[in-house]
Design an enzyme around this catalytic site. Sequence first.
Site, PDB file in Angstrom:
ATOM      1  N   LYS A 133       0.782  -1.203   0.133  1.00 28.36           N
ATOM      2  CA  LYS A 133      -0.127  -0.209  -0.133  1.00 28.36           C
ATOM      3  C   LYS A 133       0.891   1.188  -0.104  1.00 28.36           C
ATOM      4  O   LYS A 133       2.017   1.070   0.496  1.00 28.36           O
ATOM      5  CB  LYS A 133      -0.707   0.138   1.425  1.00 28.36           C
ATOM      6  CG  LYS A 133      -2.004   0.881   1.187  1.00 28.36           C
ATOM      7  CD  LYS A 133      -3.107   0.076   0.331  1.00 28.36           C
ATOM      8  CE  LYS A 133      -4.316   1.081   0.185  1.00 28.36           C
ATOM      9  NZ  LYS A 133      -5.320   0.221  -0.354  1.00 28.36           N
ATOM     10  N   GLY A 248     -25.388   3.078   0.917  1.00 29.04           N
ATOM     11  CA  GLY A 248     -24.444   3.672  -0.132  1.00 29.04           C
ATOM     12  C   GLY A 248     -24.861   3.604  -1.343  1.00 29.04           C
ATOM     13  O   GLY A 248     -25.540   2.765  -1.761  1.00 29.04           O
ATOM     14  N   GLY A 250     -22.810   4.602  -4.356  1.00 31.77           N
ATOM     15  CA  GLY A 250     -21.410   4.893  -5.144  1.00 31.77           C
ATOM     16  C   GLY A 250     -21.091   3.530  -6.095  1.00 31.77           C
ATOM     17  O   GLY A 250     -21.841   2.904  -6.223  1.00 31.77           O
TER      18      GLY A 250
HETATM   19  P1  NAD Z   1     -17.840   5.794  -3.686  1.00 33.58           P
HETATM   20  O1  NAD Z   1     -17.384   7.370  -3.363  1.00 33.58           O
HETATM   21  O2  NAD Z   1     -18.343   5.742  -5.047  1.00 33.58           O
HETATM   22  O3  NAD Z   1     -19.298   5.914  -2.794  1.00 33.58           O
HETATM   23  C1  NAD Z   1     -19.680   6.084  -1.602  1.00 33.58           C
HETATM   24  C2  NAD Z   1     -21.227   6.150  -1.367  1.00 33.58           C
HETATM   25  O4  NAD Z   1     -21.466   6.097   0.076  1.00 33.58           O
HETATM   26  C3  NAD Z   1     -21.726   7.553  -1.846  1.00 33.58           C
HETATM   27  O5  NAD Z   1     -23.093   7.111  -2.413  1.00 33.58           O
HETATM   28  C4  NAD Z   1     -21.967   8.244  -0.787  1.00 33.58           C
HETATM   29  O6  NAD Z   1     -23.133   9.429  -0.967  1.00 33.58           O
HETATM   30  C5  NAD Z   1     -22.511   7.365   0.266  1.00 33.58           C
HETATM   31  N1  NAD Z   1     -22.260   7.739   1.631  1.00 33.58           N
HETATM   32  C6  NAD Z   1     -21.481   8.801   2.056  1.00 33.58           C
HETATM   33  N2  NAD Z   1     -21.614   9.076   3.190  1.00 33.58           N
HETATM   34  C7  NAD Z   1     -22.598   8.163   3.459  1.00 33.58           C
HETATM   35  C8  NAD Z   1     -23.589   7.922   5.048  1.00 33.58           C
HETATM   36  N3  NAD Z   1     -23.232   8.744   5.857  1.00 33.58           N
HETATM   37  N4  NAD Z   1     -24.443   7.204   4.801  1.00 33.58           N
HETATM   38  C9  NAD Z   1     -24.768   6.512   3.748  1.00 33.58           C
HETATM   39  N5  NAD Z   1     -24.140   6.557   2.428  1.00 33.58           N
HETATM   40  C10 NAD Z   1     -23.123   7.422   2.479  1.00 33.58           C
HETATM   41  O7  NAD Z   1     -16.977   4.932  -3.028  1.00 33.58           O
HETATM   42  P2  NAD Z   1     -17.060   3.335  -3.409  1.00 33.58           P
HETATM   43  O8  NAD Z   1     -15.795   3.277  -4.090  1.00 33.58           O
HETATM   44  O9  NAD Z   1     -18.175   2.788  -3.689  1.00 33.58           O
HETATM   45  O10 NAD Z   1     -16.453   3.016  -1.859  1.00 33.58           O
HETATM   46  C11 NAD Z   1     -17.374   2.477  -0.933  1.00 33.58           C
HETATM   47  C12 NAD Z   1     -16.843   1.459   0.006  1.00 33.58           C
HETATM   48  O11 NAD Z   1     -16.439   0.511  -0.623  1.00 33.58           O
HETATM   49  C13 NAD Z   1     -15.545   2.107   0.855  1.00 33.58           C
HETATM   50  O12 NAD Z   1     -15.288   1.605   2.113  1.00 33.58           O
HETATM   51  C14 NAD Z   1     -14.344   1.555   0.117  1.00 33.58           C
HETATM   52  O13 NAD Z   1     -13.073   1.183   0.757  1.00 33.58           O
HETATM   53  C15 NAD Z   1     -15.091   0.178  -0.414  1.00 33.58           C
HETATM   54  N6  NAD Z   1     -14.531  -0.402  -1.725  1.00 33.58           N
HETATM   55  C16 NAD Z   1     -14.347   0.087  -3.040  1.00 33.58           C
HETATM   56  C17 NAD Z   1     -13.782  -0.390  -3.875  1.00 33.58           C
HETATM   57  C18 NAD Z   1     -14.120   0.046  -5.242  1.00 33.58           C
HETATM   58  O14 NAD Z   1     -13.334  -0.489  -6.122  1.00 33.58           O
HETATM   59  N7  NAD Z   1     -14.671   1.036  -5.670  1.00 33.58           N
HETATM   60  C19 NAD Z   1     -13.008  -1.688  -3.658  1.00 33.58           C
HETATM   61  C20 NAD Z   1     -12.719  -2.079  -2.448  1.00 33.58           C
HETATM   62  C21 NAD Z   1     -13.475  -1.422  -1.283  1.00 33.58           C
END
Ligand code: NAD
Length: 446
Positions: A133, A248, A250
């Site tokens: 990392k 969430g 996202g």
């Molecule tokens: P993202 O930024 O695309 O989406 C995050 C979402 O969470 C958004 O819709 C935001 O509105 C929502 N959010 C923020 N605060 C909130 C709250 N208080 N209550 C409810 N929803 C809330 O992020 P992502 O890439 O989808 O990542 C989300 C999680 O998945 C993180 O923990 C990240 O570490 C994990 N993750 C993502 C990936 C990836 O490839 N994207 C890989 C491994 C792990």
Amino acid sequence: MKYVANLTCEPNLNILFMFMKYVVSADPFANATKQVNDACDILGIKDKGLREYLAMPNKMLRVKIPVKMDNGTIRIFTGFRSQHNNDRGPYKGGIRYFDPKGGVEYMEREVMALSSWMTWKCAIVDVPLGGGKGAIYVNPKTEKLSDGELERLTRGFAYKISEIIGPEKDIPAPDVYTTGREMTQIMDTFSKLNGNKHSPGVITGKPISMGGSLARNVATGLGTAYCVKEAAKVKKLNLKGAKVILQGFGNASTFAGEYLEKMGAKIVGVSDSKGSILISKSAKVEKILAHKQKKGTVVGFPGSKKVTTEELLTAKCDVLIPGALENQITADIAKKLQCKIIGEAANGPTLPEADPVIYKKNILVIPDILANSGGVCISYLEWVQNNMGYYWSFDEVAGKMEANITKGFKDAYSLSKQHKIDMRRATMTLAVERVVEAFNQKGIWP
Ligand code: NAD
């Protein structure tokens, strides 16, 4: 900020672990180490040296990155690359640009912890890579760095870590606030430093035109959906008509929702940073997305009612996907859960004290290192494609990822049954066992 000094790998230091209970959340690396020790307990590994070997990173590089800013001044940034373990293959893990509240010293511990979790994530889905990392202490959003400043910072960092990265050594990827653009700049810097040797395999998460892989954008959510498919089989739950709640909205959660929909499930609740909703008759992800794009939030979606976060998480459903934030499912919330399966798309959504409560309620948890490992699986496949110079279709990549994730789930599930332990501990135990096996084959040299 408090840390557990001189991180222990001692198996039986109960007093220290009691102390750690109070500081664990403040020190992610102590948390990661505790998980390694728990797995060692289950595996009967008593050797303190081996425990320490498994917990500590092989190498932690801290660098100073001088950057000429647009106004002519010089600013010094601090960057890290932690190489945790490479017994099963080259180090692999993202590079984030962030400014955690605990400052630079906290970030160092965080990067060490994240590199440890990458080791176990790669091992559980059996991709031949280790854990790494990296990070730079900077928030490009709030500090409003210009494109030029960001590029000079990225290339400066790439230069400083160039000696320890490489397609056969350590392969970074995007993470918080880094994108395909930064990955391309790191690849280009590395290639030029190595006599213009085209080296796409030095980094993953590249744009498709730079040697990126198809399916990378949907990988995490798709992987979560594959895990849920397997979990549904063992729970004898028919996904056709199964009710799903997404916390969430996202990248990770929407694609998990979309692919579960393709398997026949129905979305009955979602949330974003502005609030949570329950939808009386279910709705397609596509329609909720269109509403969010128009209104800036999922709240107010026709046919839905606004609820609290707790009401969303504890509503009656078949599958709950915490896909946003850490520390959402407390022991209190766990007592009220009404789902059958939890697929942790987000990292760390469940607090340790909630795990036994959930296990007692016979809810099947697919832990984060497995449920969101689709991203690293496809990163691995991107690296394989770069190394052979031949590129697969979306379906080929997704099919290979499904095979790895499904096997990871089945292996962890059978270990959880064998040892009568929850899936989180089973997953970690299996991952540690795989790394120990590789370590034992090689032994120590020099
Ligand atoms: P993202 O930024 O695309 O989406 C995050 C979402 O969470 C958004 O819709 C935001 O509105 C929502 N959010 C923020 N605060 C909130 C709250 N208080 N209550 C409810 N929803 C809330 O992020 P992502 O890439 O989808 O990542 C989300 C999680 O998945 C993180 O923990 C990240 O570490 C994990 N993750 C993502 C990936 C990836 O490839 N994207 C890989 C491994 C792990």
